[in-house]
Design a protein around this motif. Structure first.
Motif, PDB file in Angstrom:
ATOM      1  N   LEU A  45      59.737  24.214 -14.394  1.00 39.65           N
ATOM      2  CA  LEU A  45      58.757  25.287 -14.204  1.00 39.65           C
ATOM      3  C   LEU A  45      59.014  26.444 -15.156  1.00 39.65           C
ATOM      4  O   LEU A  45      60.145  26.657 -15.599  1.00 39.65           O
ATOM      5  N   PRO A  46      57.977  27.235 -15.447  1.00 38.67           N
ATOM      6  CA  PRO A  46      58.170  28.413 -16.295  1.00 38.67           C
ATOM      7  C   PRO A  46      59.025  29.457 -15.568  1.00 38.67           C
ATOM      8  O   PRO A  46      59.032  29.529 -14.342  1.00 38.67           O
ATOM      9  N   ALA A  47      59.745  30.257 -16.345  1.00 43.72           N
ATOM     10  CA  ALA A  47      60.619  31.289 -15.781  1.00 43.72           C
ATOM     11  C   ALA A  47      59.808  32.498 -15.320  1.00 43.72           C
ATOM     12  O   ALA A  47      58.765  32.815 -15.902  1.00 43.72           O
ATOM     13  N   GLU A  48      60.294  33.159 -14.287  1.00 49.48           N
ATOM     14  CA  GLU A  48      59.657  34.404 -13.850  1.00 49.48           C
ATOM     15  C   GLU A  48      59.671  35.387 -15.002  1.00 49.48           C
ATOM     16  O   GLU A  48      60.646  35.496 -15.734  1.00 49.48           O
ATOM     17  N   GLY A  49      58.560  36.085 -15.189  1.00 56.62           N
ATOM     18  CA  GLY A  49      58.429  37.044 -16.264  1.00 56.62           C
ATOM     19  C   GLY A  49      57.880  36.458 -17.549  1.00 56.62           C
ATOM     20  O   GLY A  49      57.520  37.191 -18.471  1.00 56.62           O
ATOM     21  N   GLU A  50      57.799  35.133 -17.615  1.00 57.75           N
ATOM     22  CA  GLU A  50      57.279  34.462 -18.813  1.00 57.75           C
ATOM     23  C   GLU A  50      55.761  34.613 -18.878  1.00 57.75           C
ATOM     24  O   GLU A  50      55.067  34.466 -17.874  1.00 57.75           O
ATOM     25  N   GLY A  51      55.256  34.897 -20.059  1.00 51.87           N
ATOM     26  CA  GLY A  51      53.810  34.956 -20.260  1.00 51.87           C
ATOM     27  C   GLY A  51      53.260  33.558 -20.476  1.00 51.87           C
ATOM     28  O   GLY A  51      53.880  32.734 -21.135  1.00 51.87           O
ATOM     29  N   VAL A  52      52.088  33.286 -19.877  1.00 48.25           N
ATOM     30  CA  VAL A  52      51.438  31.996 -20.050  1.00 48.25           C
ATOM     31  C   VAL A  52      49.992  32.222 -20.476  1.00 48.25           C
ATOM     32  O   VAL A  52      49.390  33.252 -20.167  1.00 48.25           O
ATOM     33  N   SER A  53      49.442  31.261 -21.200  1.00 46.56           N
ATOM     34  CA  SER A  53      48.056  31.325 -21.654  1.00 46.56           C
ATOM     35  C   SER A  53      47.263  30.202 -21.016  1.00 46.56           C
ATOM     36  O   SER A  53      47.748  29.062 -20.945  1.00 46.56           O
ATOM     37  N   GLY A  55      45.360  27.112 -20.268  1.00 43.41           N
ATOM     38  CA  GLY A  55      45.283  25.866 -21.018  1.00 43.41           C
ATOM     39  C   GLY A  55      46.542  25.506 -21.766  1.00 43.41           C
ATOM     40  O   GLY A  55      46.667  24.395 -22.275  1.00 43.41           O
ATOM     41  N   GLY A  56      47.504  26.429 -21.831  1.00 46.35           N
ATOM     42  CA  GLY A  56      48.752  26.174 -22.537  1.00 46.35           C
ATOM     43  C   GLY A  56      49.777  25.481 -21.657  1.00 46.35           C
ATOM     44  O   GLY A  56      49.802  25.662 -20.443  1.00 46.35           O
ATOM     45  N   SER A  57      50.631  24.701 -22.272  1.00 45.08           N
ATOM     46  CA  SER A  57      51.696  24.019 -21.549  1.00 45.08           C
ATOM     47  C   SER A  57      52.711  25.038 -21.031  1.00 45.08           C
ATOM     48  O   SER A  57      53.090  25.966 -21.750  1.00 45.08           O
ATOM     49  N   CYS A  58      53.128  24.865 -19.765  1.00 49.59           N
ATOM     50  CA  CYS A  58      54.108  25.809 -19.215  1.00 49.59           C
ATOM     51  C   CYS A  58      55.148  25.124 -18.329  1.00 49.59           C
ATOM     52  O   CYS A  58      55.904  25.784 -17.640  1.00 49.59           O
ATOM     53  N   GLY A  59      55.182  23.818 -18.351  1.00 47.55           N
ATOM     54  CA  GLY A  59      56.173  23.093 -17.573  1.00 47.55           C
ATOM     55  C   GLY A  59      55.925  21.608 -17.643  1.00 47.55           C
ATOM     56  O   GLY A  59      55.009  21.150 -18.337  1.00 47.55           O
ATOM     57  N   GLU A  60      56.747  20.853 -16.911  1.00 43.98           N
ATOM     58  CA  GLU A  60      56.620  19.396 -16.891  1.00 43.98           C
ATOM     59  C   GLU A  60      56.916  18.857 -15.506  1.00 43.98           C
ATOM     60  O   GLU A  60      57.714  19.424 -14.765  1.00 43.98           O
ATOM     61  N   GLY A  76      48.438  35.045 -17.976  1.00 44.37           N
ATOM     62  CA  GLY A  76      49.103  36.105 -17.240  1.00 44.37           C
ATOM     63  C   GLY A  76      50.606  35.968 -17.326  1.00 44.37           C
ATOM     64  O   GLY A  76      51.145  35.374 -18.263  1.00 44.37           O
ATOM     65  N   THR A  77      51.287  36.519 -16.317  1.00 39.23           N
ATOM     66  CA  THR A  77      52.745  36.517 -16.262  1.00 39.23           C
ATOM     67  C   THR A  77      53.203  35.757 -15.029  1.00 39.23           C
ATOM     68  O   THR A  77      52.683  35.985 -13.925  1.00 39.23           O
ATOM     69  N   VAL A  78      54.157  34.856 -15.207  1.00 36.12           N
ATOM     70  CA  VAL A  78      54.708  34.109 -14.084  1.00 36.12           C
ATOM     71  C   VAL A  78      55.445  35.085 -13.177  1.00 36.12           C
ATOM     72  O   VAL A  78      56.318  35.830 -13.625  1.00 36.12           O
ATOM     73  N   SER A  79      55.044  35.107 -11.905  1.00 36.78           N
ATOM     74  CA  SER A  79      55.621  36.082 -10.975  1.00 36.78           C
ATOM     75  C   SER A  79      56.528  35.450  -9.922  1.00 36.78           C
ATOM     76  O   SER A  79      57.184  36.158  -9.165  1.00 36.78           O
ATOM     77  N   GLY A 100      54.602  21.779  -1.676  1.00 36.14           N
ATOM     78  CA  GLY A 100      54.787  21.285  -3.040  1.00 36.14           C
ATOM     79  C   GLY A 100      54.185  22.171  -4.115  1.00 36.14           C
ATOM     80  O   GLY A 100      54.091  21.758  -5.272  1.00 36.14           O
ATOM     81  N   TRP A 101      53.794  23.413  -3.760  1.00 36.32           N
ATOM     82  CA  TRP A 101      53.278  24.352  -4.776  1.00 36.32           C
ATOM     83  C   TRP A 101      54.355  24.570  -5.831  1.00 36.32           C
ATOM     84  O   TRP A 101      55.538  24.329  -5.588  1.00 36.32           O
ATOM     85  N   MET A 102      53.956  25.048  -7.011  1.00 38.13           N
ATOM     86  CA  MET A 102      54.912  25.132  -8.119  1.00 38.13           C
ATOM     87  C   MET A 102      55.302  26.544  -8.511  1.00 38.13           C
ATOM     88  O   MET A 102      56.477  26.875  -8.520  1.00 38.13           O
ATOM     89  N   PHE A 103      54.334  27.395  -8.871  1.00 42.39           N
ATOM     90  CA  PHE A 103      54.662  28.756  -9.303  1.00 42.39           C
ATOM     91  C   PHE A 103      53.471  29.671  -9.067  1.00 42.39           C
ATOM     92  O   PHE A 103      52.381  29.209  -8.749  1.00 42.39           O
ATOM     93  N   THR A 104      53.717  30.976  -9.228  1.00 45.69           N
ATOM     94  CA  THR A 104      52.650  31.962  -9.099  1.00 45.69           C
ATOM     95  C   THR A 104      52.505  32.716 -10.415  1.00 45.69           C
ATOM     96  O   THR A 104      53.474  32.875 -11.162  1.00 45.69           O
ATOM     97  N   ILE A 105      51.274  33.144 -10.675  1.00 44.19           N
ATOM     98  CA  ILE A 105      50.952  33.906 -11.883  1.00 44.19           C
ATOM     99  C   ILE A 105      50.245  35.189 -11.467  1.00 44.19           C
ATOM    100  O   ILE A 105      49.367  35.166 -10.605  1.00 44.19           O
ATOM    101  N   THR A 106      50.633  36.309 -12.093  1.00 46.85           N
ATOM    102  CA  THR A 106      49.848  37.531 -11.996  1.00 46.85           C
ATOM    103  C   THR A 106      48.869  37.452 -13.162  1.00 46.85           C
ATOM    104  O   THR A 106      49.276  37.549 -14.321  1.00 46.85           O
ATOM    105  N   PRO A 107      47.583  37.211 -12.859  1.00 45.07           N
ATOM    106  CA  PRO A 107      46.630  36.987 -13.951  1.00 45.07           C
ATOM    107  C   PRO A 107      46.342  38.248 -14.751  1.00 45.07           C
ATOM    108  O   PRO A 107      46.261  39.349 -14.198  1.00 45.07           O
ATOM    109  N   SER A 108      46.190  38.093 -16.067  1.00 46.32           N
ATOM    110  CA  SER A 108      45.816  39.223 -16.914  1.00 46.32           C
ATOM    111  C   SER A 108      44.319  39.490 -16.809  1.00 46.32           C
ATOM    112  O   SER A 108      43.873  40.610 -17.028  1.00 46.32           O
ATOM    113  N   ASP A 109      43.544  38.463 -16.453  1.00 48.96           N
ATOM    114  CA  ASP A 109      42.103  38.609 -16.250  1.00 48.96           C
ATOM    115  C   ASP A 109      41.715  37.781 -15.029  1.00 48.96           C
ATOM    116  O   ASP A 109      41.478  36.570 -15.138  1.00 48.96           O
TER     117      ASP A 109
END
Length: 127
Positions: A45-53, A55-60, A76-79, A100-109
């Motif tokens: 999973l992506p790290a907390e604080g990491e920015g994601v776009s 459609g972009g890959s952020c984990g496996e 946004g930013t992974v929260s 089984g949820w994976m991560f949360t994002i604070t959306p930029s939009d």
């Protein structure tokens, strides 16, 4: 057809999104995706604080059959992330919309969520 809860939004890459009360979005993979993957054995999973776009890959997700990318449904930013998956990646199979949820994002939009597929459109896409 797999389980497709009506209260969620979906990506064409088989991620789901639930908007939380605080405005963050909770992300996981759909029942259809986990079924296609087979037994999940590891989740990166992506790290907390990491920015994601969007459609972009952020984990496996690694299963007994293959390794699949997780794509960010919104920018946004992974929260946060689900610590339970570190020791129990099989939760993705047994409860993809719950434990089984994976991560949360604070959306930029936050409007990006509205552009995602609704349950009916996703069910038609996943066929």
């Amino acid at each position: 057809m797999s389980n497709v809860p009506a209260d969620l939004r979906y990506t064409s890459e088989h991620e789901w999104v639930r908007v939380e009360a605080d405005g963050t979005v909770r992300v996981g993979i759909t029942d259809h995706a986990q079924d296609a993957l087979g037994d999940v054995v590891y989740v990166s999973l992506p790290a907390e604080g990491e920015g994601v776009s969007a459609g972009g890959s952020c984990g496996e997700v690694e299963s007994t059959k293959s390794v699949s990318e997780i794509t960010a449904p919104v920018s946004g930013t992974v929260s946060g992330h689900n610590p339970g998956l570190e020791t129990r990646p099989d939760l993705v199979n047994s409860d993809p919309y719950g434990e089984g949820w994976m991560f949360t994002i604070t959306p930029s939009d936050p409007a990006e969520v509205d552009a995602l597929l609704d349950a009916q459109a996703y069910a038609a896409h996943a066929g």
